[in-house]
Motif scaffolding. Structure first.
Motif, PDB file in Angstrom:
ATOM      1  N   PHE A   1       4.063   0.896   4.974  1.00  0.00           N
ATOM      2  CA  PHE A   1       4.718   2.118   4.537  1.00  0.00           C
ATOM      3  C   PHE A   1       4.549   3.276   5.520  1.00  0.00           C
ATOM      4  O   PHE A   1       5.154   4.331   5.349  1.00  0.00           O
ATOM      5  CB  PHE A   1       4.218   2.504   3.142  1.00  0.00           C
ATOM      6  CG  PHE A   1       4.555   1.459   2.104  1.00  0.00           C
ATOM      7  CD1 PHE A   1       5.868   1.177   1.792  1.00  0.00           C
ATOM      8  CD2 PHE A   1       3.547   0.745   1.478  1.00  0.00           C
ATOM      9  CE1 PHE A   1       6.187   0.208   0.853  1.00  0.00           C
ATOM     10  CE2 PHE A   1       3.855  -0.227   0.537  1.00  0.00           C
ATOM     11  CZ  PHE A   1       5.175  -0.498   0.220  1.00  0.00           C
TER      12      PHE A   1
ATOM     13  N   PHE B   1      -1.178  -1.424  -1.408  1.00  0.00           N
ATOM     14  CA  PHE B   1      -0.046  -2.047  -2.075  1.00  0.00           C
ATOM     15  C   PHE B   1      -0.386  -2.439  -3.501  1.00  0.00           C
ATOM     16  O   PHE B   1      -1.390  -3.114  -3.755  1.00  0.00           O
ATOM     17  CB  PHE B   1       0.410  -3.299  -1.306  1.00  0.00           C
ATOM     18  CG  PHE B   1       1.686  -3.896  -1.840  1.00  0.00           C
ATOM     19  CD1 PHE B   1       2.909  -3.397  -1.450  1.00  0.00           C
ATOM     20  CD2 PHE B   1       1.653  -4.955  -2.744  1.00  0.00           C
ATOM     21  CE1 PHE B   1       4.092  -3.939  -1.948  1.00  0.00           C
ATOM     22  CE2 PHE B   1       2.829  -5.502  -3.243  1.00  0.00           C
ATOM     23  CZ  PHE B   1       4.051  -4.985  -2.843  1.00  0.00           C
TER      24      PHE B   1
ATOM     25  N   LYS C   1       4.396  -1.210  -8.409  1.00  0.00           N
ATOM     26  CA  LYS C   1       4.708   0.166  -8.007  1.00  0.00           C
ATOM     27  C   LYS C   1       5.398   0.239  -6.655  1.00  0.00           C
ATOM     28  O   LYS C   1       6.265   1.098  -6.435  1.00  0.00           O
ATOM     29  CB  LYS C   1       3.401   0.990  -7.978  1.00  0.00           C
ATOM     30  CG  LYS C   1       3.584   2.451  -7.569  1.00  0.00           C
ATOM     31  CD  LYS C   1       2.327   3.248  -7.797  1.00  0.00           C
ATOM     32  CE  LYS C   1       1.187   2.776  -6.903  1.00  0.00           C
ATOM     33  NZ  LYS C   1       1.343   3.296  -5.511  1.00  0.00           N
ATOM     34  N   ASP C   2       5.034  -0.661  -5.747  1.00  0.00           N
ATOM     35  CA  ASP C   2       5.457  -0.520  -4.357  1.00  0.00           C
ATOM     36  C   ASP C   2       6.550  -1.482  -3.905  1.00  0.00           C
ATOM     37  O   ASP C   2       7.172  -1.269  -2.859  1.00  0.00           O
ATOM     38  CB  ASP C   2       4.251  -0.679  -3.431  1.00  0.00           C
ATOM     39  CG  ASP C   2       3.248   0.451  -3.598  1.00  0.00           C
ATOM     40  OD1 ASP C   2       3.677   1.592  -3.824  1.00  0.00           O
ATOM     41  OD2 ASP C   2       2.033   0.178  -3.511  1.00  0.00           O
TER      42      ASP C   2
ATOM     43  N   LYS D   1       9.882   0.055  -3.174  1.00  0.00           N
ATOM     44  CA  LYS D   1       9.980   0.836  -1.931  1.00  0.00           C
ATOM     45  C   LYS D   1      10.442  -0.032  -0.771  1.00  0.00           C
ATOM     46  O   LYS D   1      11.101   0.454   0.158  1.00  0.00           O
ATOM     47  CB  LYS D   1       8.617   1.451  -1.594  1.00  0.00           C
ATOM     48  CG  LYS D   1       8.084   2.421  -2.637  1.00  0.00           C
ATOM     49  CD  LYS D   1       6.697   2.892  -2.249  1.00  0.00           C
ATOM     50  CE  LYS D   1       6.070   3.769  -3.323  1.00  0.00           C
ATOM     51  NZ  LYS D   1       4.685   4.177  -2.970  1.00  0.00           N
TER      52      LYS D   1
END
Length: 314
Positions: free
Chosen positions: A208, A235, A239-240, A243
């Motif tokens: 990220f 990570f 939630k990620d 992305k």
């Protein structure tokens, strides 16, 4: 884990070792919950080394009976004829996941063969040895679909997908993982398979914080996403993952494909299908890859989910 279930494990191992695999394989997959009271045990054939893993601390009585079973196994004709070299017991629930040698001589490093490719494993030092055996069909799919392609391998670990892609004729593979030691092992794995490392890049970065570097090497014809369920500080799957999905359109070629994976029993394939529809609607679900038959699951969604998405054609 119940002592009364151990004869089932013993008979299963005898059956498997009567004709031992000629490549690395799972011998017993209790984690699939198909064998009652043995859900916390797996057994792997690592090219002669046999690794028994306990995922939960057993009672002292169970551990004693398990050791009796395993010693009886190594004294059997089936074991002797299997040409096994060692028997290891790993306690994955204990601090550091220690591994003890119950029989024979163990090596910290073990080269194994899968689908004709060589991988170097680490035994006795880490929780995971360097190759996730349930992803065998995923690596095979990548090898079969890599010809002439530029590949991005996210959460590359020891670069198993990269090995498969280069073997399958990929033009170039970019491996990204924040664990530089894992990428070093990936480089070794490529060397073991006599691959041209000019076709492989290794980025030891946190994803990220590295989109610029990732984008610079693109666009890609194939992107592989195989993250951990949770990696402290970097990570969290639920939630990620989104992305990553929302970045895919800018990273893919017009006819690009994505292999997106998740291996959390509590998260279904629909998590990825819905997430892709929301974050990257230009990519459509094509198929879910089968899991190897030795990874039998009582519930289909309980094991590895490896899903293929392709870009819509206008």
């Amino acid at each position: 884990m119940e002592i009364s279930a151990l004869p089932i494990l013993e008979q299963h191992l005898i059956n498997e070792l009567t004709t031992p695999p000629n490549e690395v394989r799972r011998l017993f997959h209790g984690r699939g919950r198909c064998w009652s009271d043995l859900e916390q045990i797996t057994v792997d054939w690592l090219q002669g080394q046999v690794l028994v893993s306990l995922f939960k601390e057993p009672t002292e009585a169970f551990l004693q009976e398990l050791n009796v079973l395993l010693i009886r196994l190594v004294e059997s004709d089936v074991w002797k004829n299997s040409e096994a070299t060692s028997l290891l017991l790993q306690h994955r629930s204990r601090q550091g996941s220690p591994t003890e040698v119950l029989w024979g001589e163990s090596s910290d490093h073990q080269n194994v063969i899968e689908s004709g490719l060589t991988f170097k494993l680490d035994l006795g030092r880490n929780q995971n040895n360097g190759l996730f055996l349930d992803m065998r069909y995923g690596r095979r799919w990548v090898q079969e679909h890599a010809q002439g392609k530029r590949v991005l391998n996210l959460f590359a670990y020891t670069c198993g997908f990269s090995i498969a892609a280069i073997e399958g004729g990929a033009e170039h593979v970019v491996n990204l993982d924040m664990a530089k030691s894992a990428l070093t092992r990936g480089r070794e794995n490529h060397h073991l398979n006599n691959h041209d490392l000019k076709k492989v890049s290794f980025l030891g970065h946190e994803l990220f914080k590295s989109w610029g570097k990732v984008r610079k090497s693109g666009p890609y014809d194939l992107i592989i996403i195989d993250p951990p369920s949770f990696q402290k500080g970097s990570f969290a799957l639920t939630k990620d993952y989104q992305k990553i999905l929302r970045r895919l359109p800018e990273l893919l070629t017009e006819e690009g494909s994505v292999l997106a994976c998740v291996n959390d029993p509590s998260i279904s394939s629909q998590f990825l299908i819905d997430g892709m529809a929301e974050e990257a609607p230009s990519l459509v679900f094509e198929q879910r890859l089968d899991n190897p038959p030795e990874f039998k699951e009582i519930e289909t969604e309980g094991g590895l989910k490896a899903l293929v998405f392709k870009r819509k054609q206008s």
